[in-house]
Design an enzyme around this catalytic site. Structure first.
Site, PDB file in Angstrom:
ATOM      1  N   VAL A 170       0.820  -1.204   0.000  1.00  0.00           N
ATOM      2  CA  VAL A 170       0.000   0.000   0.000  1.00  0.00           C
ATOM      3  C   VAL A 170       0.858   1.260   0.000  1.00  0.00           C
ATOM      4  O   VAL A 170       0.469   2.282  -0.578  1.00  0.00           O
ATOM      5  CB  VAL A 170      -0.991   0.001   1.184  1.00  0.00           C
ATOM      6  CG1 VAL A 170      -0.294   0.254   2.513  1.00  0.00           C
ATOM      7  CG2 VAL A 170      -2.099   1.022   0.957  1.00  0.00           C
ATOM      8  N   GLY A 197      -5.291  -7.037   1.691  1.00  0.00           N
ATOM      9  CA  GLY A 197      -5.745  -5.985   2.595  1.00  0.00           C
ATOM     10  C   GLY A 197      -4.865  -4.758   2.473  1.00  0.00           C
ATOM     11  O   GLY A 197      -4.357  -4.449   1.393  1.00  0.00           O
ATOM     12  N   GLU A 198      -4.715  -4.028   3.580  1.00  0.00           N
ATOM     13  CA  GLU A 198      -3.873  -2.828   3.663  1.00  0.00           C
ATOM     14  C   GLU A 198      -4.482  -1.610   2.975  1.00  0.00           C
ATOM     15  O   GLU A 198      -4.022  -0.504   3.156  1.00  0.00           O
ATOM     16  CB  GLU A 198      -2.480  -3.041   3.047  1.00  0.00           C
ATOM     17  CG  GLU A 198      -1.651  -4.141   3.620  1.00  0.00           C
ATOM     18  CD  GLU A 198      -0.299  -4.264   2.925  1.00  0.00           C
ATOM     19  OE1 GLU A 198      -0.002  -3.461   1.987  1.00  0.00           O
ATOM     20  OE2 GLU A 198       0.480  -5.147   3.307  1.00  0.00           O
ATOM     21  N   GLY A 199      -5.469  -1.803   2.096  1.00  0.00           N
ATOM     22  CA  GLY A 199      -5.900  -0.738   1.201  1.00  0.00           C
ATOM     23  C   GLY A 199      -5.335  -0.894  -0.191  1.00  0.00           C
ATOM     24  O   GLY A 199      -5.527  -0.025  -1.048  1.00  0.00           O
TER      25      GLY A 199
END
Length: 349
Positions: free
Chosen positions: A99, A314-316
């Site tokens: 990210v 995930g993480e964005g």
């Protein structure tokens, strides 16, 4: 509406027939066959409606990554140890995570929030401390959060967003064990079977996945009375999800575009939508992840993902990857010529 003395903001219905008609007319009159830009056209329409503007522009986009640990991780529901949460926070801040790379590439300001990680962090630019405790309690032994902790996390998320500039918020998270919390929130709030909501998360093998499903079924049974959105959130966790719920509520109240990443970020939308039913109007689903519950969750919210890349990080990261599509959709509305302006002949009637 209040959550233990913290006010939950009202979220107005942004449905607007007149604006919808003007936006659709503008899109249809661009120099292209009708509907030729496919789903980019529906995205442009959605962004125009969210921002209340026939020539929408995305300004100072903010990537918000909320991090927290989960007591339930001690039950072996993740392939990775809890220490990975704080190690990845350090990686975000050092610029080495996916990210971080994608945020740099696309000009997204990255803010990491310590919502309740098990290790303390040194203060530095890009890190916001909204720490409630060193991880949630073990949801298999009692509620992951007290009602007061849940309310505090939601208020923290609202406070963080209030001071962020711009009109677009991209959601990210980090927390070993948080796919378990997301699966239980989905099962409870959407009334689905937990097995359908539960995947391998960070990479469990078949035996690990079976163990995870068994544990989650036990936790759901323990908290059978936690059926309201806030009670379920407190029961299952986590601090980072609750903080994201607050961030979403504030962003929706301010009519920001909310770019939803994967399963865990979508679980925060699920809770926020259950509290305020017009939240999803402000949301753009970046992608459908490889986590099986995510497609079910997006369907429940009525959101159609822009991408399907089998992501499960995930993480964005998915939000960052989809971001250029949002910019393109806005530019089409603002910059693409109409038939009249360009002197281009239309299709014969």
């Amino acid at each position: 509406m209040t959550d233990n003395n913290h006010t939950i903001p009202s979220i107005a219905d942004i449905h607007d027939d007149a604006l919808t008609a003007r936006l659709q007319s503008a899109i249809d009159n661009k120099t292209k066959p009708l509907g030729a830009l496919g789903r980019l056209e529906s995205l442009a329409l959605r962004l125009g409606l969210i921002l209340g503007n026939e020539t929408p522009a995305l300004e100072a986009p903010q990537m918000l990554v909320c991090a927290g640990d989960h007591g339930l991780a001690a039950r072996g529901v993740s392939a990775f140890p809890s220490d990975v949460t704080w190690q990845m926070v350090e990686n975000f801040l050092a610029g080495g995570a996916a990210v971080s790379v994608l945020a740099r590439q696309h000009g997204l300001a990255l803010t990491v929030v310590d919502c309740g990680v098990r290790r303390d962090f040194q203060a530095r630019p890009g890190l916001v401390s909204r720490r409630i405790a060193a991880g949630t309690a073990d949801a298999s032994a009692g509620p992951a959060m007290t009602a007061a902790q849940c309310a505090e996390a939601i208020a923290n998320g609202r406070d963080v967003v209030r001071v962020l500039p711009g009109n677009a918020l991209l959601l990210g998270e980090m927390g070993i064990g948080n796919s378990s919390a997301a699966a239980m929130l989905l099962a409870r709030l959407a009334q689905l079977d937990i097995d359908a909501c539960t995947g391998s998360g960070t990479g469990l093998d078949a035996a690990g996945l079976a163990r995870k499903r068994t544990v989650l079924r036990e936790v759901l049974a323990l908290h059978a009375s936690a059926v309201s959105p806030l009670d379920a959130l407190a029961a299952f966790g986590g601090f980072e999800i609750a903080t994201l719920v607050g961030a979403v509520l504030q962003a929706a109240h301010e009519r920001r575009v909310i770019v939803v990443d994967g399963f865990i970020a979508s679980a925060a939308i699920l809770v926020a939508q259950a509290l305020q039913p017009h939240v999803a109007q402000r949301c753009v689903a970046a992608h459908s992840s490889a986590e099986p519950g995510h497609a079910l969750l997006l369907k429940h919210l009525g959101l159609e993902p822009l991408l399907n890349l089998d992501l499960r990080l995930g993480e964005g990261s998915g939000g960052a990857l989809a971001w250029p599509l949002l910019e393109s959709a806005c530019r089409i509305l603002r910059e693409m010529a109409s038939f009249e302006a360009a002197g281009v002949s239309r299709k014969d009637a």
